[in-house]
Design a protein around this motif. Structure first.
Motif, PDB file in Angstrom:
ATOM      1  N   GLY A   1       0.818  -0.827   0.009  1.00 33.21           N
ATOM      2  CA  GLY A   1      -0.106   0.384  -0.050  1.00 33.21           C
ATOM      3  C   GLY A   1       0.690   1.681  -0.083  1.00 33.21           C
TER       4      GLY A   1
ATOM      5  N   ASP B   1      -5.446  -3.908  -5.028  1.00 35.70           N
ATOM      6  CA  ASP B   1      -5.963  -5.547  -4.308  1.00 35.70           C
ATOM      7  C   ASP B   1      -6.886  -4.826  -3.389  1.00 35.70           C
ATOM      8  OD1 ASP B   1      -6.567  -8.166  -4.426  1.00 35.70           O
ATOM      9  OD2 ASP B   1      -4.411  -8.300  -3.503  1.00 35.70           O
ATOM     10  N   TYR B   2      -7.295  -5.446  -2.592  1.00 35.63           N
ATOM     11  CA  TYR B   2      -8.364  -5.098  -1.502  1.00 35.63           C
ATOM     12  C   TYR B   2      -6.774  -5.369  -0.338  1.00 35.63           C
ATOM     13  CZ  TYR B   2     -10.678  -6.016   3.183  1.00 35.63           C
ATOM     14  OH  TYR B   2     -10.925  -5.762   5.079  1.00 35.63           O
ATOM     15  N   ARG B   3      -5.947  -7.452  -0.391  1.00 40.29           N
ATOM     16  CA  ARG B   3      -5.217  -7.094   0.674  1.00 40.29           C
ATOM     17  C   ARG B   3      -4.041  -7.640   0.170  1.00 40.29           C
ATOM     18  NH1 ARG B   3      -7.911 -12.741   2.668  1.00 40.29           N
ATOM     19  NH2 ARG B   3      -9.119 -12.102   4.401  1.00 40.29           N
TER      20      ARG B   3
ATOM     21  N   ASP C   1      -4.745  -2.372   4.268  1.00 48.94           N
ATOM     22  CA  ASP C   1      -5.610  -3.131   3.122  1.00 48.94           C
ATOM     23  C   ASP C   1      -5.576  -2.176   2.317  1.00 48.94           C
ATOM     24  OD1 ASP C   1      -8.232  -1.642   3.822  1.00 48.94           O
ATOM     25  OD2 ASP C   1      -8.050  -2.871   5.504  1.00 48.94           O
ATOM     26  N   GLY C   2      -6.452  -1.846   0.714  1.00 47.72           N
ATOM     27  CA  GLY C   2      -6.929  -1.805   0.006  1.00 47.72           C
ATOM     28  C   GLY C   2      -7.710  -0.635  -0.287  1.00 47.72           C
TER      29      GLY C   2
ATOM     30  N   ASP D   1      -7.511   1.273   3.110  1.00 45.50           N
ATOM     31  CA  ASP D   1      -6.703   2.877   3.759  1.00 45.50           C
ATOM     32  C   ASP D   1      -6.382   2.867   2.845  1.00 45.50           C
ATOM     33  OD1 ASP D   1      -8.061   2.173   6.412  1.00 45.50           O
ATOM     34  OD2 ASP D   1      -5.987  -0.097   6.508  1.00 45.50           O
TER      35      ASP D   1
ATOM     36  N   THR E   1     -10.884  -8.143  -5.930  1.00 47.63           N
ATOM     37  CA  THR E   1     -10.057  -9.171  -5.042  1.00 47.63           C
ATOM     38  C   THR E   1     -10.482 -10.509  -5.088  1.00 47.63           C
ATOM     39  OG1 THR E   1      -9.635  -9.359  -2.722  1.00 47.63           O
ATOM     40  CG2 THR E   1     -11.571  -8.192  -3.323  1.00 47.63           C
TER      41      THR E   1
ATOM     42  N   LEU F   1     -17.727  -5.102   1.364  1.00 48.84           N
ATOM     43  CA  LEU F   1     -16.674  -4.082   0.771  1.00 48.84           C
ATOM     44  C   LEU F   1     -16.912  -3.761  -0.329  1.00 48.84           C
ATOM     45  CD1 LEU F   1     -13.465  -4.558   0.817  1.00 48.84           C
ATOM     46  CD2 LEU F   1     -13.437  -6.283   0.088  1.00 48.84           C
TER      47      LEU F   1
END
Length: 181
Positions: free
Chosen positions: A39, A57-59, A64-65, A67, A85, A92
């Motif tokens: 990130g 990507d979320y993770r 996390d994405g 943020d 994701t 989400l």
């Protein structure tokens, strides 16, 4: 040959990045992918680079994405962001869209087959809005009139978390509000 479309792809899974890079090379050669794995690297490259789109990507290993998305939107970033994701649910998706993502892609089945067309559509829509002057301000200002410190604190924190593209300015009286307006 189509003009190059520069995409920053924030993804820490090497298998996913290689699959995406290979697929785009074969089926969407106009896409130029720049890969970051964290990130923080995404935030830094977004500021430094001239990209047409962020595929997020979320993770990610450091945050996390959502943020990353909040930080970018709050900083005034006008880059179209598509959240992607392998995990996630309806909640989400709603959070990502409320925070400012323009679309959401689940890494299910043959998602790569439709991804280039989806990204082209997002970029075309973004360019249309920019040319029509519809994206003049990514950050919106809200004037909030409230005298109770607890209500002020709760509201400001809620906006910061749920809608970072709103900047809440607080005044404590109607007289102050009228003078600000």
């Amino acid at each position: 040959m189509n003009p190059t479309i520069r995409i920053l792809y924030a993804e820490d899974n090497a298998r996913d990045t290689e699959l995406t890079r290979s697929f785009f090379a074969e089926r969407a050669p106009e896409f130029e992918l720049d890969i970051v794995e964290t990130g923080q690297a995404c935030l830094e490259r977004t500021i430094k680079g001239a990209f047409d789109l962020l595929l997020l990507d979320y993770r990610l290993p450091d945050m996390d994405g959502l943020d990353v998305l909040k930080t970018l939107v709050h900083s005034g970033c006008r880059l179209p962001i598509v959240m992607v994701t392998g995990v996630g649910d309806e909640e989400l998706v709603v959070k990502a869209l409320r925070l400012g993502a323009v679309n959401y892609v689940s890494k299910q089945g043959n998602y790569l087959e439709s991804l280039p067309d989806l990204l082209r559509g997002v970029i075309d829509e973004h360019r249309r809005k920019v040319s029509q002057g519809l994206l003049t301000a990514a950050v919106r200002r809200v004037l909030y009139v409230e005298h109770d410190p607890m209500d002020i604190d709760l509201t400001v924190h809620h906006f910061a978390d749920a809608a970072p593209h709103f900047v809440v300015e607080v005044v404590k009286s109607c007289t102050e509000a009228l003078s600000r307006l």
